[in-house]
Design a protein around this motif. Structure first.
Motif, PDB file in Angstrom:
ATOM      1  N   ASN A  16       1.964   3.165  -3.145  1.00  0.00           N
ATOM      2  CA  ASN A  16       1.099   4.155  -3.790  1.00  0.00           C
ATOM      3  C   ASN A  16       1.627   5.573  -3.602  1.00  0.00           C
ATOM      4  O   ASN A  16       1.241   6.482  -4.358  1.00  0.00           O
ATOM      5  CB  ASN A  16      -0.322   4.065  -3.236  1.00  0.00           C
ATOM      6  CG  ASN A  16      -1.026   2.782  -3.644  1.00  0.00           C
ATOM      7  OD1 ASN A  16      -0.922   2.351  -4.787  1.00  0.00           O
ATOM      8  ND2 ASN A  16      -1.719   2.159  -2.711  1.00  0.00           N
ATOM      9  N   ASN A  17       2.484   5.770  -2.604  1.00  0.00           N
ATOM     10  CA  ASN A  17       3.080   7.090  -2.375  1.00  0.00           C
ATOM     11  C   ASN A  17       4.285   7.350  -3.273  1.00  0.00           C
ATOM     12  O   ASN A  17       4.887   8.430  -3.188  1.00  0.00           O
ATOM     13  CB  ASN A  17       3.513   7.223  -0.908  1.00  0.00           C
ATOM     14  CG  ASN A  17       2.338   7.191   0.048  1.00  0.00           C
ATOM     15  OD1 ASN A  17       1.326   7.845  -0.181  1.00  0.00           O
ATOM     16  ND2 ASN A  17       2.469   6.414   1.118  1.00  0.00           N
ATOM     17  N   TYR A  18       4.628   6.394  -4.128  1.00  0.00           N
ATOM     18  CA  TYR A  18       5.845   6.519  -4.943  1.00  0.00           C
ATOM     19  C   TYR A  18       5.565   6.292  -6.426  1.00  0.00           C
ATOM     20  O   TYR A  18       6.443   5.860  -7.177  1.00  0.00           O
ATOM     21  CB  TYR A  18       6.904   5.533  -4.440  1.00  0.00           C
ATOM     22  CG  TYR A  18       7.378   5.882  -3.050  1.00  0.00           C
ATOM     23  CD1 TYR A  18       8.417   6.791  -2.860  1.00  0.00           C
ATOM     24  CD2 TYR A  18       6.762   5.336  -1.923  1.00  0.00           C
ATOM     25  CE1 TYR A  18       8.834   7.134  -1.588  1.00  0.00           C
ATOM     26  CE2 TYR A  18       7.182   5.682  -0.654  1.00  0.00           C
ATOM     27  CZ  TYR A  18       8.220   6.575  -0.484  1.00  0.00           C
ATOM     28  OH  TYR A  18       8.620   6.926   0.777  1.00  0.00           O
ATOM     29  N   THR A  19       4.353   6.622  -6.869  1.00  0.00           N
ATOM     30  CA  THR A  19       4.024   6.456  -8.284  1.00  0.00           C
ATOM     31  C   THR A  19       4.871   7.353  -9.184  1.00  0.00           C
ATOM     32  O   THR A  19       4.969   7.114 -10.397  1.00  0.00           O
ATOM     33  CB  THR A  19       2.540   6.768  -8.529  1.00  0.00           C
ATOM     34  OG1 THR A  19       2.253   8.098  -8.052  1.00  0.00           O
ATOM     35  CG2 THR A  19       1.650   5.778  -7.794  1.00  0.00           C
ATOM     36  N   HIS A  20       5.490   8.394  -8.614  1.00  0.00           N
ATOM     37  CA  HIS A  20       6.306   9.316  -9.397  1.00  0.00           C
ATOM     38  C   HIS A  20       7.696   8.779  -9.693  1.00  0.00           C
ATOM     39  O   HIS A  20       8.427   9.361 -10.501  1.00  0.00           O
ATOM     40  CB  HIS A  20       6.465  10.636  -8.631  1.00  0.00           C
ATOM     41  CG  HIS A  20       7.135  10.461  -7.297  1.00  0.00           C
ATOM     42  ND1 HIS A  20       6.482   9.949  -6.199  1.00  0.00           N
ATOM     43  CD2 HIS A  20       8.415  10.699  -6.898  1.00  0.00           C
ATOM     44  CE1 HIS A  20       7.316   9.901  -5.176  1.00  0.00           C
ATOM     45  NE2 HIS A  20       8.502  10.349  -5.581  1.00  0.00           N
ATOM     46  N   SER A  77      14.199  11.417  -4.845  1.00  0.00           N
ATOM     47  CA  SER A  77      13.053  11.206  -3.963  1.00  0.00           C
ATOM     48  C   SER A  77      12.996   9.805  -3.376  1.00  0.00           C
ATOM     49  O   SER A  77      12.010   9.447  -2.714  1.00  0.00           O
ATOM     50  CB  SER A  77      11.751  11.509  -4.713  1.00  0.00           C
ATOM     51  OG  SER A  77      11.639  10.706  -5.863  1.00  0.00           O
ATOM     52  N   THR A  91       0.828  -1.206   0.000  1.00  0.00           N
ATOM     53  CA  THR A  91       0.000   0.000   0.000  1.00  0.00           C
ATOM     54  C   THR A  91       0.860   1.253   0.000  1.00  0.00           C
ATOM     55  O   THR A  91       0.565   2.239  -0.696  1.00  0.00           O
ATOM     56  CB  THR A  91      -0.935   0.010   1.225  1.00  0.00           C
ATOM     57  OG1 THR A  91      -1.783  -1.140   1.182  1.00  0.00           O
ATOM     58  CG2 THR A  91      -1.787   1.269   1.256  1.00  0.00           C
ATOM     59  N   ASN A  92       1.958   1.225   0.735  1.00  0.00           N
ATOM     60  CA  ASN A  92       2.845   2.384   0.817  1.00  0.00           C
ATOM     61  C   ASN A  92       3.448   2.741  -0.531  1.00  0.00           C
ATOM     62  O   ASN A  92       3.804   3.904  -0.775  1.00  0.00           O
ATOM     63  CB  ASN A  92       3.956   2.115   1.833  1.00  0.00           C
ATOM     64  CG  ASN A  92       4.850   3.321   2.058  1.00  0.00           C
ATOM     65  OD1 ASN A  92       4.371   4.424   2.311  1.00  0.00           O
ATOM     66  ND2 ASN A  92       6.151   3.120   1.957  1.00  0.00           N
TER      67      ASN A  92
END
Length: 393
Positions: A229-233, A260, A226-227
């Protein structure tokens, strides 16, 4: 040749090491990732990260080796290895001249079998907790024996999943960590690239398919997914130019794509970094090139002593249990070529990897054991060194 005299000296050191561990609770805050080459062949890399050291042994278990998993109050679970195995193990007791270690007393922490199935044991603090009521009329598998049970009998992660559906697993004391119950979870890979994670969250077993082939430590595995999802970039493409207002900006160097990525050595930070490196590292076209690439990837998770320091009582360490020392470091790193059943090991005191070829080891039907310190600085092929071990009778 690794002589009996040297083996005896090493066994004495192991005995002293076990005595020294009687009142501590070490942790294994580790990083494991799966790498696929250009042909889809599977490899994995794993660092052992620890706040101290354990009496690690390099062990070859031949096909036909029998084991017993003992759980108080129930009949022992007996199983025979169908496949040869190479593993990093820890002994369940201190050996003596008159009572050398048996295969059953060597607990697998990391290993591979001749069919390309591998298993890694990593720290997982939430494993602790009350387990569900189990039928004591059935034979139970100690979590300490999961490694030899899985590697000895199965070829794929799907076979392991099916077997675990009918096999109850329980936590039992581990002598190597002072009689505590080791808070751990397991990652298994096979030659197809398939990966599963087996967790015992608060005592309940959960098996996850692992679509990213990566695992570190807590929280639960599905939380890590789930985490992401914070790194799609995240991308490996450098964005080196831009404009702020009317000001053009230009990055004068390459590498801005990793800016990042989490920089910490926490379990969460290492998980994200491992996913990134597994995703974007060069896909080598041959096995030797793949191992070289994987070795470079794993260098990003190699921790020297004192890079991070946890003062006593600060609550640092994986699972608030860094009891062996105040700094976590990497006592060893392992690379595995699952298609060719080759393993490469490097210790904290060596710059080079030492190779062990399980297809060659499988020519012997004898148990072989040597301390991991035997490959400090060795490099190259360690197969003959292990085969030449003169085991005590």
């Amino acid at each position: 040749m690794f002589s009996r005299a040297r083996l005896r000296e090493s066994m004495i050191a192991i005995a002293l090491g076990l005595v020294g561990l009687a009142n501590v609770a070490p942790v294994m805050a580790c990083t494991k990732l799966t790498y696929l080459d250009a042909n889809g062949n599977a490899y994995h890399g794993r660092t052992m990260e620890l706040g101290g050291d354990l009496p690690w042994l390099l062990t070859y278990f031949p096909a036909g080796q029998t084991f017993e998993s003992d759980v108080d109050g129930v009949p022992p679970l007996t199983y025979t290895a169908q496949y040869a195995m190479f593993a990093v193990t820890i002994p369940n007791r201190a050996p003596t001249d008159t009572s050398p270690l048996t295969a059953n007393e060597l607990k697998v922490v990391e290993g591979i079998n001749e069919q390309g199935l591998s298993i890694s044991i990593l720290a997982y603090p939430s494993a602790a907790g009350t387990q569900r009521q189990l039928d004591v009329t059935q034979s139970l598998l100690s979590v300490n024996d999961m490694g030899s049970w899985a590697l000895g009998q199965f070829q794929t992660v799907e076979e392991v999943k099916a077997a675990l559906a009918d096999q109850a697993v329980v936590f039992t004391p581990a002598a190597a960590i002072g009689g505590a119950e080791a808070p751990v979870h397991f990652v298994l890979n096979d030659r197809t690239g398939a990966t599963i994670v087996v967790e015992f969250h608060e005592g309940e077993m959960v098996i996850y398919d692992n679509p990213v082939g990566v695992m570190t430590n807590g929280p639960q595995f599905d939380w890590h997914l789930t985490n992401l999802n914070n790194y799609t970039h995240l991308s490996n493409v450098d964005q080196s130019t831009g404009t702020f207002g009317t000001l053009p900006v230009n990055q004068p160097d390459s590498g801005i794509a990793t800016a990042s990525l989490p920089s910490s050595n926490t379990s969460v930070g290492r998980f994200v970094r491992a996913v990134y490196y597994a995703q974007f590292a060069e896909k080598a076209s041959d096995p030797d090139g793949a191992i070289l690439t994987l070795a470079r990837v794993m260098n990003n998770f190699d921790r020297p002593k004192d890079i991070t320091y946890d003062p006593p009582g600060s609550g640092g360490g994986e699972g608030d249990a860094l009891a062996m020392g105040d700094t976590e470091y990497t006592p060893w790193t392992i690379l595995a070529d699952l298609s060719q059943a080759r393993v490469f090991l490097r210790t904290y005191y060596g710059l080079n990897y030492t190779m062990f070829d399980l297809s060659q080891l499988a020519d012997t039907d004898e148990l072989k054991v040597m301390p991991i310190s035997a490959i400090d600085g060795l490099g190259s092929d360690g197969t003959s060194a292990l085969l030449s071990v003169d085991m005590p009778q």
